[in-house]
Design a protein around this motif. Structure first.
Motif, short mmCIF file in Angstrom:
data_model
loop_
_atom_site.label_atom_id
_atom_site.label_comp_id
_atom_site.label_asym_id
_atom_site.label_seq_id
_atom_site.Cartn_x
_atom_site.Cartn_y
_atom_site.Cartn_z
N MET A 1 -66.65 29.46 -45.15
CA MET A 1 -66.91 28.50 -44.10
C MET A 1 -65.64 28.32 -43.28
O MET A 1 -64.57 28.08 -43.81
CB MET A 1 -67.33 27.18 -44.74
N SER A 2 -65.78 28.46 -41.98
CA SER A 2 -64.62 28.23 -41.12
C SER A 2 -64.84 26.96 -40.31
O SER A 2 -65.96 26.61 -39.96
CB SER A 2 -64.40 29.42 -40.18
N ILE A 3 -63.76 26.29 -40.06
CA ILE A 3 -63.81 25.05 -39.30
C ILE A 3 -63.05 25.26 -38.00
O ILE A 3 -61.94 25.80 -38.00
CB ILE A 3 -63.16 23.90 -40.09
N GLN A 4 -63.68 24.87 -36.91
CA GLN A 4 -63.02 24.92 -35.61
C GLN A 4 -62.67 23.50 -35.20
O GLN A 4 -63.50 22.59 -35.30
CB GLN A 4 -63.93 25.51 -34.55
N ILE A 5 -61.46 23.32 -34.73
CA ILE A 5 -61.03 22.03 -34.23
C ILE A 5 -60.75 22.18 -32.75
O ILE A 5 -60.05 23.10 -32.33
CB ILE A 5 -59.77 21.53 -34.97
N ALA A 6 -61.31 21.28 -31.96
CA ALA A 6 -61.08 21.28 -30.52
C ALA A 6 -60.20 20.09 -30.18
O ALA A 6 -60.44 18.97 -30.64
CB ALA A 6 -62.40 21.19 -29.77
N PHE A 7 -59.19 20.34 -29.38
CA PHE A 7 -58.34 19.27 -28.86
C PHE A 7 -58.66 19.12 -27.38
O PHE A 7 -58.54 20.08 -26.62
CB PHE A 7 -56.86 19.61 -29.07
N THR A 8 -59.10 17.92 -27.01
CA THR A 8 -59.59 17.68 -25.66
C THR A 8 -58.72 16.65 -24.95
O THR A 8 -58.38 15.62 -25.53
CB THR A 8 -61.04 17.15 -25.72
N ALA A 9 -58.40 16.94 -23.71
CA ALA A 9 -57.68 15.99 -22.85
C ALA A 9 -58.62 15.48 -21.78
O ALA A 9 -59.33 16.25 -21.14
CB ALA A 9 -56.47 16.68 -22.20
N ASP A 10 -58.65 14.19 -21.60
CA ASP A 10 -59.43 13.58 -20.54
C ASP A 10 -58.62 13.57 -19.24
O ASP A 10 -57.43 13.83 -19.23
CB ASP A 10 -59.78 12.13 -20.89
N ASP A 11 -59.32 13.27 -18.15
CA ASP A 11 -58.71 12.92 -16.86
C ASP A 11 -58.13 14.08 -16.05
O ASP A 11 -57.30 13.85 -15.16
CB ASP A 11 -57.66 11.83 -17.01
N LEU A 12 -58.56 15.31 -16.30
CA LEU A 12 -58.18 16.40 -15.41
C LEU A 12 -58.71 16.05 -14.02
O LEU A 12 -59.89 15.72 -13.87
CB LEU A 12 -58.77 17.74 -15.88
N GLY A 13 -57.85 16.07 -13.03
CA GLY A 13 -58.24 15.69 -11.69
C GLY A 13 -57.69 14.34 -11.26
O GLY A 13 -57.70 14.00 -10.08
N TRP A 14 -57.22 13.56 -12.22
CA TRP A 14 -56.69 12.23 -11.90
C TRP A 14 -55.59 12.34 -10.85
O TRP A 14 -55.63 11.66 -9.83
CB TRP A 14 -56.16 11.58 -13.17
N ASP A 15 -54.60 13.19 -11.11
CA ASP A 15 -53.53 13.46 -10.15
C ASP A 15 -52.84 14.76 -10.58
O ASP A 15 -53.11 15.29 -11.66
CB ASP A 15 -52.54 12.30 -10.02
N GLU A 16 -51.97 15.27 -9.73
CA GLU A 16 -51.36 16.57 -10.03
C GLU A 16 -50.47 16.55 -11.27
O GLU A 16 -50.44 17.52 -12.02
CB GLU A 16 -50.60 17.09 -8.81
N SER A 17 -49.76 15.45 -11.51
CA SER A 17 -48.89 15.42 -12.69
C SER A 17 -49.72 15.44 -13.98
O SER A 17 -49.35 16.11 -14.95
CB SER A 17 -47.94 14.23 -12.66
#
Length: 150
Positions: free
Chosen positions: A1-17
């Protein structure tokens, strides 16, 4: 059994930085997913970043507070997710506004041409019962991703 972990960042598009920080975390770190807020100051830049990083999975980050709406100049409840949730439960005009906003934001996301891997919401408003119903109505049968919270 393999486990995949996803790391997600919110707010792409908020501003350029914010966009550049998300891109850096993807290229140099473990960030696998991010979600795009359409209609924000950095949205066009965010789409460029998504296109030049094809391994970065993109989702739609619905927003209904603490952001710039796409159908009007500002939210009647300002930055407050709590007031937005209350307004949705009390005012038909708030539900009409958010209904239009869900459709408009989804159309803007689709217009980017980016595949949508998942849907979530700014300040978790996507779990509000009214928003859940409207998202189910708006998301087309060809949407194959997942929606956080329902």
């Amino acid at each position: 059994m393999s486990i995949q972990i996803a790391f997600t960042a919110d707010d792409l598009g908020w501003d350029e930085s914010t966009n550049l920080a998300i891109e850096h975390a993807h290229r140099e770190g473990v960030l696998t997913d991010t979600c795009l807020m359409v209609g924000q100051p950095g949205s066009a830049h965010a789409v460029e970043i998504a296109r030049r990083n094809p391994a970065l999975r993109i989702g739609w980050h619905f927003h209904a507070c603490n952001s710039i709406p796409v159908t009007r100049q500002r939210w009647p409840w300002g930055r407050s997710a709590a007031l937005a949730g209350l307004a949705l439960g009390v005012w038909p005009s708030a539900r009409a506004l958010v209904r239009r906003e869900i459709s408009a934001q989804w159309e803007q996301f689709k217009a980017t041409g980016l595949p949508c891997a998942f849907v979530n919401g700014h300040h978790h408003l996507h779990i509000h019962p009214f928003i859940i119903r409207e998202m189910r109505r708006v998301l087309t049968a060809d949407f194959k991703g997942w929606v956080r919270g329902f």
